[in-house]
Design a protein around this motif. Structure first.
Motif, PDB file in Angstrom:
ATOM      1  N   PHE A  99       0.748  -1.270  -0.076  1.00 55.44           N
ATOM      2  CA  PHE A  99      -0.010   0.123  -0.029  1.00 55.44           C
ATOM      3  C   PHE A  99       0.882   1.381   0.136  1.00 55.44           C
ATOM      4  CE2 PHE A  99      -2.769  -3.169   1.926  1.00 55.44           C
ATOM      5  CZ  PHE A  99      -3.611  -3.180   1.209  1.00 55.44           C
ATOM      6  N   LYS A 100       2.473   1.112   0.405  1.00 53.90           N
ATOM      7  CA  LYS A 100       3.127   2.309   0.405  1.00 53.90           C
ATOM      8  C   LYS A 100       3.513   2.901  -0.902  1.00 53.90           C
ATOM      9  CE  LYS A 100       5.506   0.449   3.829  1.00 53.90           C
ATOM     10  NZ  LYS A 100       6.380   0.389   5.119  1.00 53.90           N
ATOM     11  N   LYS A 101       3.207   2.000  -1.728  1.00 61.05           N
ATOM     12  CA  LYS A 101       3.298   2.393  -3.284  1.00 61.05           C
ATOM     13  C   LYS A 101       2.200   3.176  -3.742  1.00 61.05           C
ATOM     14  CE  LYS A 101       6.449  -1.656  -4.571  1.00 61.05           C
ATOM     15  NZ  LYS A 101       6.429  -2.429  -5.596  1.00 61.05           N
ATOM     16  N   ALA A 102       1.167   3.237  -3.136  1.00 63.11           N
ATOM     17  CA  ALA A 102       0.146   4.196  -3.498  1.00 63.11           C
ATOM     18  C   ALA A 102       0.003   5.366  -2.473  1.00 63.11           C
ATOM     19  CB  ALA A 102      -1.313   3.352  -3.474  1.00 63.11           C
ATOM     20  N   VAL A 112      -5.664  -2.430  18.743  1.00 66.11           N
ATOM     21  CA  VAL A 112      -6.144  -2.143  17.597  1.00 66.11           C
ATOM     22  C   VAL A 112      -5.182  -1.675  16.575  1.00 66.11           C
ATOM     23  CG1 VAL A 112      -7.872  -0.891  16.179  1.00 66.11           C
ATOM     24  CG2 VAL A 112      -8.507  -1.741  18.464  1.00 66.11           C
ATOM     25  N   LEU A 113      -4.410  -0.650  17.021  1.00 67.74           N
ATOM     26  CA  LEU A 113      -3.148  -0.049  16.242  1.00 67.74           C
ATOM     27  C   LEU A 113      -2.268  -1.237  15.594  1.00 67.74           C
ATOM     28  CD1 LEU A 113      -2.438   3.218  18.125  1.00 67.74           C
ATOM     29  CD2 LEU A 113      -3.645   2.969  15.669  1.00 67.74           C
ATOM     30  N   ASP A 114      -1.832  -2.098  16.817  1.00 65.43           N
ATOM     31  CA  ASP A 114      -1.019  -3.259  16.645  1.00 65.43           C
ATOM     32  C   ASP A 114      -1.709  -4.236  15.438  1.00 65.43           C
ATOM     33  OD1 ASP A 114       0.870  -2.160  18.161  1.00 65.43           O
ATOM     34  OD2 ASP A 114       0.144  -3.581  20.082  1.00 65.43           O
ATOM     35  N   GLY A 115      -2.938  -4.524  15.601  1.00 62.37           N
ATOM     36  CA  GLY A 115      -3.381  -5.418  14.667  1.00 62.37           C
ATOM     37  C   GLY A 115      -3.773  -4.564  13.258  1.00 62.37           C
ATOM     38  N   ILE A 116      -4.040  -3.346  13.169  1.00 61.25           N
ATOM     39  CA  ILE A 116      -4.029  -2.896  12.028  1.00 61.25           C
ATOM     40  C   ILE A 116      -2.716  -2.777  11.134  1.00 61.25           C
ATOM     41  CG2 ILE A 116      -4.637  -0.772  10.753  1.00 61.25           C
ATOM     42  CD1 ILE A 116      -6.971  -0.498  12.645  1.00 61.25           C
ATOM     43  N   ARG A 119       0.574  -4.366   7.042  1.00 59.66           N
ATOM     44  CA  ARG A 119       2.462  -4.459   6.802  1.00 59.66           C
ATOM     45  C   ARG A 119       3.019  -3.203   6.815  1.00 59.66           C
ATOM     46  NH1 ARG A 119       0.631  -8.241   3.094  1.00 59.66           N
ATOM     47  NH2 ARG A 119       1.001  -6.914   1.316  1.00 59.66           N
ATOM     48  N   LEU A 120       2.458  -2.293   7.807  1.00 63.00           N
ATOM     49  CA  LEU A 120       2.995  -0.914   8.119  1.00 63.00           C
ATOM     50  C   LEU A 120       4.201  -0.877   9.279  1.00 63.00           C
ATOM     51  CD1 LEU A 120      -0.364   1.157   8.357  1.00 63.00           C
ATOM     52  CD2 LEU A 120       0.904   0.521   6.307  1.00 63.00           C
ATOM     53  N   SER A 121       4.941  -0.033   8.860  1.00 63.90           N
ATOM     54  CA  SER A 121       6.135  -0.300   9.756  1.00 63.90           C
ATOM     55  C   SER A 121       6.069   0.596  10.901  1.00 63.90           C
ATOM     56  CB  SER A 121       7.447   0.643   8.973  1.00 63.90           C
ATOM     57  OG  SER A 121       7.185   2.004   8.655  1.00 63.90           O
ATOM     58  N   ASP A 122       6.882   0.698  11.911  1.00 64.89           N
ATOM     59  CA  ASP A 122       6.766   1.544  13.419  1.00 64.89           C
ATOM     60  C   ASP A 122       6.692   2.985  12.808  1.00 64.89           C
ATOM     61  OD1 ASP A 122       7.039  -0.926  14.778  1.00 64.89           O
ATOM     62  OD2 ASP A 122       9.004  -1.041  15.058  1.00 64.89           O
ATOM     63  N   TYR A 123       7.671   3.372  11.851  1.00 65.24           N
ATOM     64  CA  TYR A 123       7.569   4.774  11.529  1.00 65.24           C
ATOM     65  C   TYR A 123       6.304   5.106  10.917  1.00 65.24           C
ATOM     66  CZ  TYR A 123       8.719   9.020   8.637  1.00 65.24           C
ATOM     67  OH  TYR A 123       8.895  10.056   8.118  1.00 65.24           O
ATOM     68  N   ASP A 124       5.548   4.268  10.071  1.00 64.95           N
ATOM     69  CA  ASP A 124       4.080   4.636   9.719  1.00 64.95           C
ATOM     70  C   ASP A 124       3.002   4.737  11.064  1.00 64.95           C
ATOM     71  OD1 ASP A 124       4.907   4.448   6.822  1.00 64.95           O
ATOM     72  OD2 ASP A 124       4.726   2.262   6.963  1.00 64.95           O
TER      73      ASP A 124
END
Length: 308
Positions: A241-244, A257-261, A266-271
């Motif tokens: 999704f980070k390509k979009a 919830v944040l950890d699950g999403i 597949r979002l990084s800690d930075y995201d």
């Protein structure tokens, strides 16, 4: 009634306490917005207000109009019972209104009420809201005036909305009810994480065709053809999704919830850092949470021209 530290009974917040809380956060947000943007309240054409669990008379939208002394022909809309997503629903409604009527200003403002939502019982599924929800508000000024393009921070390109209320599991995820002792509170279901992840994934998939690079779309199409038409035993193409999108504003509803999403997308800690820091510093401010995370990005100078 609750017990204080010295053992005396403490009366729960009443109607006037609730009104005072709303005035504090809503008036504070709209006053600061008008001051920062240099906009006179008399220029506002539409006001969209969202507070889910408190709907007094006069309405909260009317209180804002009275407080700011807006024009007699200002149009107001009050959203209630729509939870943490109501801020984005208000944004969508403002977008649709500005699409039809030219040279207009709209304000979207929202919060959640913590006074009326104080749960005084012992049901563990209903005590969570006492722990994570805090006072907080957001206010957005939207314009479709051509001359405001250069001074606007963000451009709204597209909105999508995924409504899962037809599913019983989703419908009962957050439910305002009475416990066995008659105490009213919001009950949170263990299905919350699954429902949230599914809804967000559906929404992003609907956005992908408009924002994903054409090369990625071609790879997805070829992979789908191999699996669906040619019946080849090929693994699904891993969507990045980070390509979009450059940035992700995930609602800071709770750590689990944040950890699950973050894991599902597949979002990084930075995201995920803006959302997690917003939750850590301010708690769950309901519909305002997303904009607290966006303000964090802005303060850290992460938002650049051309980012999505």
């Amino acid at each position: 009634y609750a017990a204080s530290s010295d053992g005396e009974a403490v009366k729960p917040p009443g109607h006037q306490d609730t009104i005072e809380e709303m005035d504090l956060v809503l008036f504070g947000a709209i006053d600061e917005l008008l001051l920062k943007t240099g906009t006179d309240a008399s220029r506002i054409d539409y006001v969209f207000v969202n507070v889910s669990t408190f709907s007094p008379s006069p309405s909260l939208a009317s209180r804002l109009v009275n407080h700011c002394k807006m024009r007699e022909d200002v149009k107001t809309y009050n959203f209630s019972g729509m939870g943490c997503s109501a801020g984005m629903i208000g944004l969508e409604a403002a977008k649709d209104m500005l699409r039809v009527h030219k040279d207009k200003y709209a304000i979207v403002i929202g919060t959640e009420n913590t006074s009326t939502n104080m749960y005084l019982g012992n049901d563990r599924s209903m005590l969570v809201t006492n722990c994570i929800f805090r006072c907080g508000s957001f206010a957005l000024l939207l314009s479709n005036r051509r001359q405001d393009r250069k001074t606007s921070k963000l451009q709204l390109l597209k909105t999508v909305r995924t409504n899962m209320a037809a599913s019983d599991a989703a419908y009962n995820v957050v439910y305002l009810r009475e416990d066995e002792q008659g105490h009213v509170g919001a009950s949170l279901s263990v299905e919350l994480l699954n429902v949230a992840a599914k809804a967000i994934t559906i929404s992003i998939m609907r956005l992908i065709p408009d924002f994903m690079p054409s090369t990625e779309l071609l790879k997805i199409a070829l992979n789908t053809m191999q699996r669906k038409v040619l019946k080849l035993k090929t693994k699904p193409y891993p969507l990045d999704f980070k390509k979009a999108f450059t940035h992700f504003g995930v609602h800071p509803g709770g750590k689990v919830v944040l950890d699950g999403i973050g894991k599902n997308l597949r979002l990084s800690d930075y995201d995920m850092e803006p959302s997690k820091m917003s939750l850590y510093r301010f708690g769950n401010t309901s519909s305002g949470g997303l904009w607290y995370a966006m303000s964090y990005k802005e303060a850290k100078e992460r938002l650049k021209k051309g980012d999505k």
